[in-house]
Write an enzyme that holds these catalytic residues in place. Structure first.
Site, PDB file in Angstrom:
ATOM      1  N   THR A   1      10.232  -5.425 -13.755  1.00 55.81           N
ATOM      2  CA  THR A   1       9.793  -6.770 -14.139  1.00 55.81           C
ATOM      3  C   THR A   1       8.663  -7.240 -13.233  1.00 55.81           C
ATOM      4  O   THR A   1       8.748  -7.117 -12.008  1.00 55.81           O
ATOM      5  CB  THR A   1      10.984  -7.755 -14.057  1.00 55.81           C
ATOM      6  OG1 THR A   1      12.004  -7.262 -14.924  1.00 55.81           O
ATOM      7  CG2 THR A   1      10.575  -9.155 -14.470  1.00 55.81           C
TER       8      THR A   1
ATOM      9  N   ALA B   1       0.809  -1.219   0.000  1.00 58.27           N
ATOM     10  CA  ALA B   1       0.000   0.000   0.000  1.00 58.27           C
ATOM     11  C   ALA B   1       0.838   1.264   0.000  1.00 58.27           C
ATOM     12  O   ALA B   1       0.412   2.293  -0.529  1.00 58.27           O
ATOM     13  CB  ALA B   1      -0.933  -0.003   1.199  1.00 58.27           C
ATOM     14  N   THR B   2       2.030   1.218   0.592  1.00 59.27           N
ATOM     15  CA  THR B   2       2.864   2.426   0.568  1.00 59.27           C
ATOM     16  C   THR B   2       3.140   2.804  -0.887  1.00 59.27           C
ATOM     17  O   THR B   2       2.990   3.975  -1.276  1.00 59.27           O
ATOM     18  CB  THR B   2       4.196   2.181   1.326  1.00 59.27           C
ATOM     19  OG1 THR B   2       3.867   1.894   2.685  1.00 59.27           O
ATOM     20  CG2 THR B   2       5.110   3.378   1.254  1.00 59.27           C
TER      21      THR B   2
ATOM     22  N   CYS C   1       4.282   1.380  12.574  1.00 62.98           N
ATOM     23  CA  CYS C   1       5.073   2.376  11.844  1.00 62.98           C
ATOM     24  C   CYS C   1       5.466   3.546  12.730  1.00 62.98           C
ATOM     25  O   CYS C   1       6.492   4.162  12.522  1.00 62.98           O
ATOM     26  CB  CYS C   1       4.299   2.925  10.657  1.00 62.98           C
ATOM     27  SG  CYS C   1       3.546   1.647   9.707  1.00 62.98           S
TER      28      CYS C   1
ATOM     29  N   ASN D   1      -6.025   2.575  11.237  1.00 60.21           N
ATOM     30  CA  ASN D   1      -5.143   1.508  11.730  1.00 60.21           C
ATOM     31  C   ASN D   1      -4.852   1.590  13.220  1.00 60.21           C
ATOM     32  O   ASN D   1      -4.301   0.659  13.784  1.00 60.21           O
ATOM     33  CB  ASN D   1      -3.812   1.525  10.950  1.00 60.21           C
ATOM     34  CG  ASN D   1      -3.154   2.886  10.935  1.00 60.21           C
ATOM     35  OD1 ASN D   1      -3.800   3.905  10.674  1.00 60.21           O
ATOM     36  ND2 ASN D   1      -1.878   2.941  11.221  1.00 60.21           N
TER      37      ASN D   1
ATOM     38  N   GLN E   1      -6.740  -1.469   5.984  1.00 63.45           N
ATOM     39  CA  GLN E   1      -7.253  -2.136   7.191  1.00 63.45           C
ATOM     40  C   GLN E   1      -8.693  -2.604   7.022  1.00 63.45           C
ATOM     41  O   GLN E   1      -9.258  -3.192   7.945  1.00 63.45           O
ATOM     42  CB  GLN E   1      -7.147  -1.195   8.412  1.00 63.45           C
ATOM     43  CG  GLN E   1      -5.732  -0.816   8.791  1.00 63.45           C
ATOM     44  CD  GLN E   1      -4.928  -1.980   9.382  1.00 63.45           C
ATOM     45  OE1 GLN E   1      -5.466  -3.040   9.721  1.00 63.45           O
ATOM     46  NE2 GLN E   1      -3.620  -1.799   9.501  1.00 63.45           N
TER      47      GLN E   1
ATOM     48  N   SER F   1      -2.802  -3.871   0.830  1.00 67.50           N
ATOM     49  CA  SER F   1      -1.530  -4.561   1.075  1.00 67.50           C
ATOM     50  C   SER F   1      -1.807  -6.007   1.479  1.00 67.50           C
ATOM     51  O   SER F   1      -2.547  -6.241   2.444  1.00 67.50           O
ATOM     52  CB  SER F   1      -0.823  -3.886   2.261  1.00 67.50           C
ATOM     53  OG  SER F   1       0.382  -3.306   1.883  1.00 67.50           O
ATOM     54  N   GLY F   2      -1.171  -6.961   0.792  1.00 64.11           N
ATOM     55  CA  GLY F   2      -1.454  -8.375   1.020  1.00 64.11           C
ATOM     56  C   GLY F   2      -1.209  -8.868   2.440  1.00 64.11           C
ATOM     57  O   GLY F   2      -1.968  -9.678   2.969  1.00 64.11           O
ATOM     58  N   HIS F   3      -0.146  -8.360   3.079  1.00 63.78           N
ATOM     59  CA  HIS F   3       0.223  -8.935   4.384  1.00 63.78           C
ATOM     60  C   HIS F   3      -0.730  -8.584   5.510  1.00 63.78           C
ATOM     61  O   HIS F   3      -0.595  -9.104   6.615  1.00 63.78           O
ATOM     62  CB  HIS F   3       1.661  -8.539   4.749  1.00 63.78           C
ATOM     63  CG  HIS F   3       1.836  -7.104   5.121  1.00 63.78           C
ATOM     64  ND1 HIS F   3       2.022  -6.697   6.413  1.00 63.78           N
ATOM     65  CD2 HIS F   3       1.848  -5.974   4.370  1.00 63.78           C
ATOM     66  CE1 HIS F   3       2.162  -5.378   6.441  1.00 63.78           C
ATOM     67  NE2 HIS F   3       2.065  -4.922   5.220  1.00 63.78           N
TER      68      HIS F   3
HETATM   69  N1  PMP Z   1      -2.282   2.358   5.188  1.00 64.12           N
HETATM   70  C1  PMP Z   1      -2.672   1.843   6.369  1.00 64.12           C
HETATM   71  C2  PMP Z   1      -3.988   2.253   6.943  1.00 64.12           C
HETATM   72  C3  PMP Z   1      -1.858   0.922   7.039  1.00 64.12           C
HETATM   73  O1  PMP Z   1      -2.249   0.405   8.203  1.00 64.12           O
HETATM   74  C4  PMP Z   1      -0.611   0.551   6.437  1.00 64.12           C
HETATM   75  C5  PMP Z   1       0.314  -0.427   7.140  1.00 64.12           C
HETATM   76  N2  PMP Z   1       0.506  -0.184   8.503  1.00 64.12           N
HETATM   77  C6  PMP Z   1      -0.266   1.110   5.195  1.00 64.12           C
HETATM   78  C7  PMP Z   1      -1.126   2.014   4.615  1.00 64.12           C
HETATM   79  C8  PMP Z   1       1.035   0.780   4.515  1.00 64.12           C
HETATM   80  O2  PMP Z   1       1.076  -0.558   4.143  1.00 64.12           O
HETATM   81  P1  PMP Z   1       2.488  -1.240   3.791  1.00 64.12           P
HETATM   82  O3  PMP Z   1       3.364  -1.004   4.972  1.00 64.12           O
HETATM   83  O4  PMP Z   1       2.154  -2.675   3.610  1.00 64.12           O
HETATM   84  O5  PMP Z   1       2.979  -0.582   2.563  1.00 64.12           O
END
Ligand code: PMP
Length: 378
Positions: free
Chosen positions: A235, A70-71, A321, A150, A179, A197-199
């Site tokens: 790639t 997502a970043t 973060c 989050n 989220q 974001s997949g994780h």
């Molecule tokens: N947006 C939100 C609301 C998040 O909680 C996070 C991850 N903490 C992100 C963006 C960024 O995701 P990533 O670290 O997987 O790039």
């Protein structure tokens, strides 16, 4: 170990890992290669995108761009849209609630010459819709808002935000749905771009998606081989892209049942905490069920996280973060929560792998930690 930090990251599902390995072993080809193997990889990439579209019942309303998370998705959308619209609509609207992958991009765009406006936040942590309405004009090129916060879990009124923004055709509406995936139904109607974001939903780190309604509204932030419609050169990482589809399908198809399971567990914790008169629930009552923020006034959040960690319970102060930063959390501040309560706040975040027995063990461990810090509580 009791893992209650699922808003930071989740455990990958076995079939996501299996898919990742299988594609790496047998289909490691470059979808841009002209030979048979490359063509096969390209077909798989197309199929993966078609599966995502089918999952959300889109025809061709959105293009799907695979990213590293997502970043990256937020950066591609926000920088790309803002710069495209600069000449005729250079105002950006956001709120202090956003994740740093939005806030820091917007701050940098401000330094680049864009006019950034921050919409007010209600005491429930939601976007103040009247204020948003008053900030809107034909000069606004971009509005960016998260779906689920989050830190506190509050759900933003995306449909109402869409109604307001749609009256201004120059404004692009971006939603950070990180989220929300798998926890609450995603809203795409009226949204111009959306990232995930997949994780965060039992996929892998380093895999993400950006949905874009009109890709021509984005100027690429990276130059290169032109992959992913020129918006994400480099790639194509087919094993990552195929395996996020696995995780996404599972999360979306099980949203209702997971939401129910998490609500039950969330209520169990809240009911238990009601027995402790000096513990405060910071999360609003209608928050997403996987995030529960609570306050121990008088105790430092870091002390609490360490105390829980010693008892084998993994949770966070605010977000992974920002939890290493010393400043008071802006989201809680914006909601008018007193400083003493913010300093002593922790985030409990549940996930698909959280069990009933985890909740029971958490209650026992909570009791032990409470006894250790009760003298400090105010
Ligand atoms: N947006 C939100 C609301 C998040 O909680 C996070 C991850 N903490 C992100 C963006 C960024 O995701 P990533 O670290 O997987 O790039």
């Amino acid at each position: 170990m009791i893992y209650l930090d699922n808003a930071a990251t989740t455990k990958p599902n076995q079939d996501v890992l299996d898919t990742f390995l299988k594609v790496n072993q047998s289909l490691y080809f470059n979808p841009n290669s002209p030979h048979q193997a490359g063509i096969q990889a390209e077909q798989l990439l197309k199929q993966a995108k078609a599966q995502i579209k089918a999952l959300f019942n889109f025809d061709n309303e959105f293009d799907i761009i695979f990213t590293s998370g997502a970043t990256e998705s937020n950066n591609i959308a926000l920088q790309g849209v803002a710069r495209k619209k600069k000449m005729f609509a250079n105002e950006i609207i956001t709120s202090v609630l956003e994740h740093p992958s939005v806030l820091e991009v917007v701050r940098a765009l401000g330094e680049e010459g864009f006019e950034v406006k921050y919409v007010d936040v209600t005491k429930e942590g939601k976007i103040d819709l009247n204020h948003l309405q008053s900030l809107m004009s034909d000069k606004v090129g971009l509005v960016t808002c998260m779906h689920v916060n989050n830190i506190m879990g509050q759900i933003q009124p995306i449909a109402e935000i869409v109604d307001i923004v749609r009256a201004y055709p120059k404004a692009h509406l971006h939603v950070d749905a990180v989220q929300a995936v798998g926890k609450v139904p995603l809203i795409f109607e009226g949204v111009d771009s959306l990232s995930l974001s997949g994780h965060k939903f039992n996929g892998l780190k380093g895999q993400g998606v950006l949905f874009v309604r009109n890709r021509h509204e984005i100027i690429p932030i990276m130059q290169g081989g032109g992959q992913e419609y020129g918006l994400r050169s480099g790639t194509v990482n087919l094993p990552i892209d195929i395996s996020i589809v696995k995780a996404l399908k599972f999360a979306v198809q099980h949203t209702q049942s997971l939401n129910k399971q998490l609500k039950k567990q969330n209520t169990q914790i809240k009911t238990y905490l009601e027995g402790f008169s000096n513990i405060i629930i910071n999360s609003p009552s209608d928050a997403a069920p996987h995030i529960l923020n609570i306050g121990f006034p008088g105790v430092k959040g870091e002390v609490l996280v360490n105390a829980f960690s010693k008892h084998d319970v993994m949770l966070s102060t605010t977000s992974a973060c920002s939890s290493k930063k010393a400043s008071l959390n802006e989201v809680l501040l914006a909601m008018g929560i007193p400083s003493i309560q913010i300093e002593g706040s922790i985030r409990i975040s549940l996930g698909a792998n959280t069990t009933e027995s985890d909740i029971e063990t958490f209650k026992d461990k909570f009791n032990a930690v409470y006894d250790e810090v009760r003298e400090l509580l105010k």
